[in-house]
Design a protein around this motif. Sequence first.
Motif, PDB file in Angstrom:
ATOM      1  N   TYR A   1       0.895  -1.084  -0.064  1.00 46.80           N
ATOM      2  CA  TYR A   1       0.089   0.004  -0.106  1.00 46.80           C
ATOM      3  C   TYR A   1       0.949   1.277   0.169  1.00 46.80           C
ATOM      4  O   TYR A   1       1.917   1.270   0.775  1.00 46.80           O
ATOM      5  CB  TYR A   1      -0.934   0.097   1.244  1.00 46.80           C
ATOM      6  N   SER A   2       0.400   2.306  -0.775  1.00 42.66           N
ATOM      7  CA  SER A   2       1.162   3.473  -0.528  1.00 42.66           C
ATOM      8  C   SER A   2       0.391   4.662  -1.071  1.00 42.66           C
ATOM      9  O   SER A   2      -0.355   4.487  -1.832  1.00 42.66           O
ATOM     10  CB  SER A   2       2.369   3.396  -1.786  1.00 42.66           C
ATOM     11  N   ASP A   3       0.611   5.859  -0.154  1.00 39.20           N
ATOM     12  CA  ASP A   3       0.005   6.748  -0.852  1.00 39.20           C
ATOM     13  C   ASP A   3       0.884   8.180  -0.463  1.00 39.20           C
ATOM     14  O   ASP A   3       1.992   7.709  -0.527  1.00 39.20           O
ATOM     15  CB  ASP A   3      -1.563   6.984   0.084  1.00 39.20           C
ATOM     16  N   ASP A   4       0.512   9.246  -0.391  1.00 36.20           N
ATOM     17  CA  ASP A   4       1.511  10.485  -0.212  1.00 36.20           C
ATOM     18  C   ASP A   4       2.120  10.467   1.104  1.00 36.20           C
ATOM     19  O   ASP A   4       3.607  10.735   0.967  1.00 36.20           O
ATOM     20  CB  ASP A   4       0.598  11.823  -0.210  1.00 36.20           C
ATOM     21  N   ASP A   5       1.562   9.912   2.246  1.00 34.26           N
ATOM     22  CA  ASP A   5       2.295   9.824   3.311  1.00 34.26           C
ATOM     23  C   ASP A   5       2.897   8.393   3.466  1.00 34.26           C
ATOM     24  O   ASP A   5       3.966   8.317   4.331  1.00 34.26           O
ATOM     25  CB  ASP A   5       1.517  10.311   4.558  1.00 34.26           C
TER      26      ASP A   5
ATOM     27  N   ASN B   1       6.371  -1.638  13.125  1.00 34.09           N
ATOM     28  CA  ASN B   1       6.861  -2.779  12.405  1.00 34.09           C
ATOM     29  C   ASN B   1       6.569  -4.155  13.315  1.00 34.09           C
ATOM     30  O   ASN B   1       6.559  -3.963  14.435  1.00 34.09           O
ATOM     31  CB  ASN B   1       8.354  -2.891  12.048  1.00 34.09           C
ATOM     32  N   ARG B   2       5.889  -5.204  12.629  1.00 35.05           N
ATOM     33  CA  ARG B   2       5.752  -6.181  13.014  1.00 35.05           C
ATOM     34  C   ARG B   2       6.173  -7.309  12.569  1.00 35.05           C
ATOM     35  O   ARG B   2       6.384  -7.464  11.324  1.00 35.05           O
ATOM     36  CB  ARG B   2       4.106  -6.406  13.060  1.00 35.05           C
ATOM     37  N   VAL B   3       6.732  -8.397  13.359  1.00 33.06           N
ATOM     38  CA  VAL B   3       7.288  -9.573  12.871  1.00 33.06           C
ATOM     39  C   VAL B   3       6.310 -10.653  12.884  1.00 33.06           C
ATOM     40  O   VAL B   3       5.826 -11.003  13.949  1.00 33.06           O
ATOM     41  CB  VAL B   3       8.477 -10.075  13.755  1.00 33.06           C
ATOM     42  N   ASP B   4       6.324 -11.549  11.877  1.00 35.70           N
ATOM     43  CA  ASP B   4       5.583 -12.653  11.938  1.00 35.70           C
ATOM     44  C   ASP B   4       6.747 -13.743  12.061  1.00 35.70           C
ATOM     45  O   ASP B   4       7.651 -13.981  10.869  1.00 35.70           O
ATOM     46  CB  ASP B   4       4.859 -13.226  10.606  1.00 35.70           C
ATOM     47  N   PHE B   5       6.863 -14.585  12.913  1.00 36.46           N
ATOM     48  CA  PHE B   5       8.185 -15.373  13.121  1.00 36.46           C
ATOM     49  C   PHE B   5       7.995 -16.330  12.496  1.00 36.46           C
ATOM     50  O   PHE B   5       9.199 -16.794  11.749  1.00 36.46           O
ATOM     51  CB  PHE B   5       8.196 -15.622  14.683  1.00 36.46           C
ATOM     52  N   LEU B   6       7.027 -17.004  12.303  1.00 32.72           N
ATOM     53  CA  LEU B   6       6.983 -18.451  11.448  1.00 32.72           C
ATOM     54  C   LEU B   6       7.346 -18.265  10.128  1.00 32.72           C
ATOM     55  O   LEU B   6       8.071 -19.054   9.529  1.00 32.72           O
ATOM     56  CB  LEU B   6       5.750 -19.130  11.777  1.00 32.72           C
ATOM     57  N   ARG B   7       6.764 -17.206   9.498  1.00 30.06           N
ATOM     58  CA  ARG B   7       6.691 -16.826   7.953  1.00 30.06           C
ATOM     59  C   ARG B   7       8.030 -16.097   7.929  1.00 30.06           C
ATOM     60  O   ARG B   7       8.506 -15.781   6.963  1.00 30.06           O
ATOM     61  CB  ARG B   7       5.687 -15.928   7.498  1.00 30.06           C
ATOM     62  N   LYS B   8       8.709 -15.734   9.013  1.00 31.25           N
ATOM     63  CA  LYS B   8       9.930 -14.783   8.623  1.00 31.25           C
ATOM     64  C   LYS B   8       9.748 -13.616   7.882  1.00 31.25           C
ATOM     65  O   LYS B   8      10.535 -13.338   7.046  1.00 31.25           O
ATOM     66  CB  LYS B   8      11.025 -15.739   8.125  1.00 31.25           C
ATOM     67  N   GLN B   9       8.634 -12.909   8.202  1.00 33.76           N
ATOM     68  CA  GLN B   9       8.220 -11.774   7.556  1.00 33.76           C
ATOM     69  C   GLN B   9       8.276 -10.514   8.449  1.00 33.76           C
ATOM     70  O   GLN B   9       8.117 -10.745   9.619  1.00 33.76           O
ATOM     71  CB  GLN B   9       6.886 -11.935   6.940  1.00 33.76           C
ATOM     72  N   VAL B  10       8.474  -9.372   8.177  1.00 31.95           N
ATOM     73  CA  VAL B  10       8.258  -8.036   8.924  1.00 31.95           C
ATOM     74  C   VAL B  10       7.524  -7.226   7.879  1.00 31.95           C
ATOM     75  O   VAL B  10       7.636  -6.968   6.890  1.00 31.95           O
ATOM     76  CB  VAL B  10       9.648  -7.472   9.348  1.00 31.95           C
ATOM     77  N   ASN B  11       6.520  -6.853   8.872  1.00 35.49           N
ATOM     78  CA  ASN B  11       5.732  -5.742   7.917  1.00 35.49           C
ATOM     79  C   ASN B  11       5.931  -4.570   8.613  1.00 35.49           C
ATOM     80  O   ASN B  11       6.000  -4.046   9.739  1.00 35.49           O
ATOM     81  CB  ASN B  11       4.072  -6.132   8.445  1.00 35.49           C
ATOM     82  N   ILE B  12       6.353  -3.311   7.547  1.00 35.58           N
ATOM     83  CA  ILE B  12       6.795  -2.220   7.933  1.00 35.58           C
ATOM     84  C   ILE B  12       5.801  -1.146   7.309  1.00 35.58           C
ATOM     85  O   ILE B  12       5.637  -1.145   6.069  1.00 35.58           O
ATOM     86  CB  ILE B  12       8.265  -1.913   7.250  1.00 35.58           C
ATOM     87  N   ARG B  13       5.690  -0.251   8.122  1.00 42.01           N
ATOM     88  CA  ARG B  13       5.010   1.034   7.744  1.00 42.01           C
ATOM     89  C   ARG B  13       5.822   2.139   7.817  1.00 42.01           C
ATOM     90  O   ARG B  13       6.359   2.337   8.983  1.00 42.01           O
ATOM     91  CB  ARG B  13       3.634   1.337   8.586  1.00 42.01           C
ATOM     92  N   PHE B  14       6.176   2.830   6.873  1.00 42.97           N
ATOM     93  CA  PHE B  14       7.039   4.027   7.063  1.00 42.97           C
ATOM     94  C   PHE B  14       6.585   5.397   6.158  1.00 42.97           C
ATOM     95  O   PHE B  14       5.556   5.265   5.298  1.00 42.97           O
ATOM     96  CB  PHE B  14       8.337   3.828   6.421  1.00 42.97           C
ATOM     97  N   SER B  15       6.934   6.460   6.777  1.00 42.48           N
ATOM     98  CA  SER B  15       6.888   7.724   6.057  1.00 42.48           C
ATOM     99  C   SER B  15       7.588   7.887   4.851  1.00 42.48           C
ATOM    100  O   SER B  15       8.758   7.989   4.812  1.00 42.48           O
ATOM    101  CB  SER B  15       7.127   9.004   6.984  1.00 42.48           C
ATOM    102  N   ASN B  16       6.708   8.017   3.596  1.00 39.19           N
ATOM    103  CA  ASN B  16       7.319   8.357   2.340  1.00 39.19           C
ATOM    104  C   ASN B  16       8.300   9.577   2.389  1.00 39.19           C
ATOM    105  O   ASN B  16       9.238   9.522   1.634  1.00 39.19           O
ATOM    106  CB  ASN B  16       6.191   8.537   1.420  1.00 39.19           C
ATOM    107  N   LYS B  17       7.959  10.519   3.083  1.00 41.44           N
ATOM    108  CA  LYS B  17       8.751  11.667   3.025  1.00 41.44           C
ATOM    109  C   LYS B  17      10.186  11.663   3.375  1.00 41.44           C
ATOM    110  O   LYS B  17      10.866  12.421   2.956  1.00 41.44           O
ATOM    111  CB  LYS B  17       7.970  13.040   3.662  1.00 41.44           C
TER     112      LYS B  17
END
Lengths: 799, 53
Positions: free
Chosen positions: A84-88, A121-137
């Motif tokens: 997902y991505s928007d201006d912010d 940021n949230r880690v899903d340990f079993l899937r070895k994934q990290v979900n990150i939300r960051f500021s575009n600017k």
Amino acid sequence: MSVITPETVTACYHCGNDCEEERYTIDYKQFCCHGCKEVYTILSKSGLNNYYCYNDRPGANRAKKDLQLDYLLEPSIIKDLVEYSDDDVTIVTFYIPHIHCSSCIWLLEQLNRLNPAIYYNRVDFLRKQVNIRFSNKDIDLKGVVELLDTIGYEPLISLQDVIKKQAFSRKDDLVRKIAVAGFCFGNVMLLSFPEYLGFSEHDTSFKYFFGWLNLVFTLPVTFYSGWGYMQAAYTTLKNKVLTIDFPLALGIAVLFIRSWIEIATNTGAGFVDTLCGLIFFLLIGKFVQRKTYYHLSFERDYRSFFPVAVQVIEENSERHVPLADLQVGQRIRVRHQEIIPADAILLKGDAKVDFSFVTGESVPVNKTLGEVIYAGGRQMGGAIELEVVKPVSQSYLTRLWNNEAFSRSQDDRIETFSQKVSKYFTVVLLIVAVGSFAYWAPTDMHRAIASLTAVLIIACPCALALSTPFTMSAALGIFDRNLFYLKNAAVVEQIAAIDTLVFDKTGTISIAGGSNVELVGELSVEEKDAVSAVCANSSHPLSQLICQHLGSASRDTHVTVYNEISGRGIAAKANGISIKLGSAKFVLAADSNAVADNGSLVHVIINSKYRGYFTIRHQYREGMFEMRKLREQYQLYLLSGDHNHERGNLSSVFGDENAMHFEQSPQDKLNFIEGLQQKGQKVMMLGDGLNDAGALKQADAGVAVTDNVNNFSPGSDAILDGRSLNKLPAFLKFSKDALHVIYGSFCISFLYNLIGLSFAVTGRLSPVIAAILMPVSTVTIISFTSIATHLAAKKRKLL
Amino acid sequence: MSIIYFLIGCSVLLALVFLGAFFWAQKNGQHDDMYTPSVRILLDEQPLDETEK
């Protein structure tokens, strides 16, 4: 500053590797390399030292890293990667193979302390994934990846993110259906108790109330939770096949209708709790069957192996282009360790390409300018420039994916045992039902209808439908414990059915790149130089290995005469030393008693004098040579992309010469499996690389063998950790045991059906008996399957 | 005894509330990752002490 004496080898504080050469010391802590020290410094500066509190040495070794991340600035690539991505805000999920302990979770969830532009940021340990939300600017995607990389968590980026896709496909409402069915089942059981225990005369108004309340509960159970069975039965009828769904749907329908009629006309209590229980247990069975190791990906294709973006050289600029947009005629640059994405002509640079991905041959091959390099090779030298001659989708390797083996549905490959039985079951059930109706109809119409519906109710094959999923999931759990991960429960049955095993060599039964060369005999330094120089001229893998072993020759070694006879050896002259290298037949007299040895031998004659030989041993996986025992029950074949220099060594396992096939292209492998299948054989293919992908798909059971299950392994039915290859015979036996457990549970289920039918055909089935019989049979089946499966696993020493 | 109508009505209503809560949790992805939270709870939030160092 260091308090540790130089003699002791200390483990790196960050990654746990031995600190060998230089010491990198900071805060009295030892680091094996600059990279590890850097990570520590970054973490301690940001007050993230807790990282080291939860686990000892949680880091990844950072010794060599050369990341090319410029492609992450390209908008078209970013678009495909982010969720997902928007201006912010941008949200992205990365797959990070290194996640392995609680420290990793902790650190990866503290990213905002390293860079405040990261919100969440949230880690899903079993899937070895990290979900990150960051500021575009404040930070871009490249910055995020770099940040992850600086702390030692390099994400594996691939445009085909299968893990995400799998997560989406799981999001159906099965769990919700189970919740509804369970909710209603519980309530109905409670409300049915008074009915079974009996009402006194003046409480009959409760009877209506409970009865109607029960009927209300049947509505969501039948029309929401159980509706899938109706639909399935309808489609199977339309396709004129009988599956187990048909008797199930029939049972559900009869239960529903009879309950409504009985309660509405106040003639009986109905079978509401049987109905709810049936659907609840069936859905549980479905859920158990669905249980897969979703943190592993079984559906990968070439896109997970190939780079995300390719560097295209245009007139006076370079830009990154997504792999799919690569066009014929474009000039591309491929750097060290990068994979060549499409068949291309070498234009510039020193190409040394490792084709182990494609052929299994692990020795890098030199390519000359103007030569076509096939996709899938990995460049091992400096950067090279190539011109694309074929689009990615049609290149030599990826053509495989256009094969029908990849497009057909995986699940209907073999007819499972329960599918076979349920056909006959349905027919017999209908005969018994109609028979009992016909028997009673002339004398007692009421009883006839009662017995007809009772037969359909009691014979509803709930236990039959449950025995397979529960046995298979117990088996799946046992395989899982032994590092053998199956895609789903049906694969157990596929494995039990096979009679032919086909092995790939490199990476599957031998360890990729793991071969050792040993010189038996004495050579002087000049002689070694000369031999090395001669071998450098040859592209034969054994020559290459010898060359590596001896080290490159000094510059003033000149090969003056060179004559290579393919498949036999080399006769050459270097620095005035005449050298003969090769097979015993070629080098020695034809009938010489060549030293019997397991490895491949390269004999050396220098100046007409026999000086010894090189032994080249491939490192085979543990237990590989035990596989010969499998020959009693299975046909074994070897399919290798490699040259045949290991033929002698492997004949002890594979037996006669016809069983081993060398220099097989990926397409050859696929064709070979297809050929076996046409002869009616059920084939299991064990392979590791991209080159086996086609064969793995085509085989009745495709097993990807890998050293690290979290790395990319080709799409397959099962993933086997290389360490457990020696357990393969036990796995095969155990899968057969699992099938026997299913047979056993079917017998038990039939027994219950017979007891129930004896009540039913006489028309005397009361709701209480149905309500007891159904759950009791279900519980017996489930406990029998899990106990029997565990006993079988114990017998095969898998537990 | 007619209190039973009321009681059963209450219990079913209560059960429906729990069912609704389960749906809500399911929809919010609380069952997506069943493992990581169990580790996360063991990670203490220690006070930042880097200022003193």
